[in-house]
Structures are given as structure tokens and as C-alpha cells.
Design an enzyme around this catalytic site. Sequence first.
Site, short mmCIF file in Angstrom:
data_model
loop_
_atom_site.label_atom_id
_atom_site.label_comp_id
_atom_site.label_asym_id
_atom_site.label_seq_id
_atom_site.Cartn_x
_atom_site.Cartn_y
_atom_site.Cartn_z
N HIS A 81 4.45 -0.39 0.33
CA HIS A 81 5.91 -0.72 1.35
C HIS A 81 4.11 -1.55 1.79
O HIS A 81 3.42 -1.64 1.60
CB HIS A 81 5.93 0.14 2.50
N ASP A 90 0.63 5.29 1.82
CA ASP A 90 0.03 5.96 2.84
C ASP A 90 -0.98 6.95 2.78
O ASP A 90 -0.70 7.93 1.34
CB ASP A 90 0.28 6.30 3.79
N HIS A 123 0.65 -1.68 0.16
CA HIS A 123 0.12 -0.06 -0.22
C HIS A 123 0.89 1.70 -0.18
O HIS A 123 1.78 1.22 0.06
CB HIS A 123 -1.02 -0.35 1.47
N ARG A 141 4.68 6.96 13.48
CA ARG A 141 4.32 7.03 12.02
C ARG A 141 3.98 8.53 11.70
O ARG A 141 2.62 8.53 12.82
CB ARG A 141 3.51 6.58 11.21
C1 SIN Z 1 2.90 1.61 7.57
O1 SIN Z 1 2.07 1.02 6.78
O2 SIN Z 1 2.72 2.71 7.50
C2 SIN Z 1 3.17 0.91 8.67
C3 SIN Z 1 5.20 -0.01 8.65
C4 SIN Z 1 5.37 -0.94 8.52
O3 SIN Z 1 5.19 -1.02 10.06
O4 SIN Z 1 6.50 -1.34 8.82
#
Ligand code: SIN
Length: 279
Positions: free
Chosen positions: A250, A97, A95, A265
Site C-alpha cells: 500500500h 507493514d 510498502h 491503524r
Molecule cells: C499506512 O501506511 O499504514 C497508512 C496508509 C494510509 O495512511 O493511507
Amino acid sequence: MKITAFTNNCGVLIEEIDLANLTDSDFESLQQAFVEHGLLFFRDQSLSPKQHKSLANKFGDIVVNKIFKTLEGFPEIAVVSKEKQQTTNIGGGWHTDHSYDEEPAMASILVARELPSSGGATKFANMYAAYEGLSEGLKSTLSLITAKHSNEHLYGKGGYFSNTDLSDKLAENVQVSSAMHPVIVIHPESHKPVLYVNKAHTIGFDNWHDDEAFALLNFLYEHGSKPEYTCEFDWQPGSVAIWDNRSTWHFANNDYQGEMRTLHRITIKGSSLAGPVCG
Ligand code: SIN
């Protein structure tokens, strides 16, 4: 500051930099690297939540997260966490963000806080390189298509997460949203074309039947996740990743059952996205 390729096509490692104490010239170089590479990795940093927020504010305004729980005293910091007894993780699929927002997020800054003894790496994929790997014929077909993005099927009432053991990680009043974006976007800062669909949030194409759209989308998901466009970042104490949400995907690996993993985050506001075909 020393910048080296992380892998051939995916990300750079930036060393000899202290993210908590950036000079104006450090930040200028960092911003340039962000536009050029879209994916920056750092080791051995020491960023308090306040310093994490100050770093994010240098890039732009923060998107206050309306999906995940936030850190006490820091509504700008989403807690990306999986407890020992939980089996579902946040971000465990390809995905990018906030593609479901009208003005999708520009960047995310993820800081390691509590890590499992092994596993829990994050995979990334370079959507500039994935775009370049397509044929000229498919590039021009895709440049005419607009895609619909949404997060309702994941976070809405009765959505995927409400039926998992991660439901208590969601904010009390989750706000769902949807938006339309070109499948090929001209990146607002690099001005390069980039493939802008992602498996978690793209739910169809404007004026296409769903079965037609998903046949092509599934091809693009297979294509974008090929090893030549992807890399994997193993988190260590002090690790930080900064990525461009317009040019990367990611995927958080979920391979550390029985252990805790917590990252913080911050997501930074972006602008509306335009495709190569106007008018
Ligand atoms: C996310 O998807 O923003 C988190 C990625 C992660 O926890 O590695």
C-alpha cells in the site's frame, strides 16, 4: 453481506455488514474473504476505538506499535496522521507493514477519522497477481532467493524520518528491527505463492551484491506497481480498509498539502513465512 470486486485484480468492496456488530457467521465470511482476496474495503461504518480493537481481536493478537504515536488510552492503535503544516506523510511509498519483523504482521485495519477535502487516497497492489504476471523462469529464480528487510534506514537514529517534519509523529523510543524472508512466500493461509519484497523495507538479498539485488528489486517494484495489479481507495467518513500484509502493498498519497488527515491503524500479528523451496 454483499461482496463485489473493487477493481479487476485488486480488492473487494463488502457491503451490508456492520463491523461493530458482527455475528459469528458474519466473521467467518469476513475471514474467508480476507484469505481469498487479501484486501477488503467498507463504507459507512461507525467504529469507536474500542470497537476497532474488538474487531482486530477477532482476527488475532494485536502488534503494539513501537514506531508511531498511539491513541491516548489505546496503545494498540497507531495514529497515522499528518497536520496542516506538515509536508511529509506516513506511508508515502509502496510498502507492507512490518515486513522487518521475524513474524511479519498478518493484517492491518485502517479506519478513517479526519479527512482532507480532497486527496489523501491510499493505493494498494495485489502481490498474488504480480507474482502470476512473472515468467516461469523468473518465478523459479526468485524462489531460491532470501531477502533482508529492515526499518532502521527509515525510523532509526539519523534515518529518513528523523530528518523530516514528521519526526514528532514517531514514538519516543522507536524500536528498529530486521529479518530475512523468502522473496516468494507460500501464503500461510491461502497456500498460494506470493511476491514478498517491498520498496520501503527490503534492503538486499542474501549472498547477492547490493547493486545486483537492487537491479532486480527495482524491476520487481516497477512490475508490482503496474496499473493492472493496483487500485486506489478514496477515504470517506466511515470508510475502513482491512488488508493482508503478506499479499498486498500500500501507498498513502500525499496530495492534500495544508489540510489535516488522520486515520487509526491496528496491526495484527502474523507468523514466520516459508518459501516454496525447503531444506
Ligand atoms: C499506512 O501506511 O499504514 C497508512 C496508509 C494510509 O495512511 O493511507
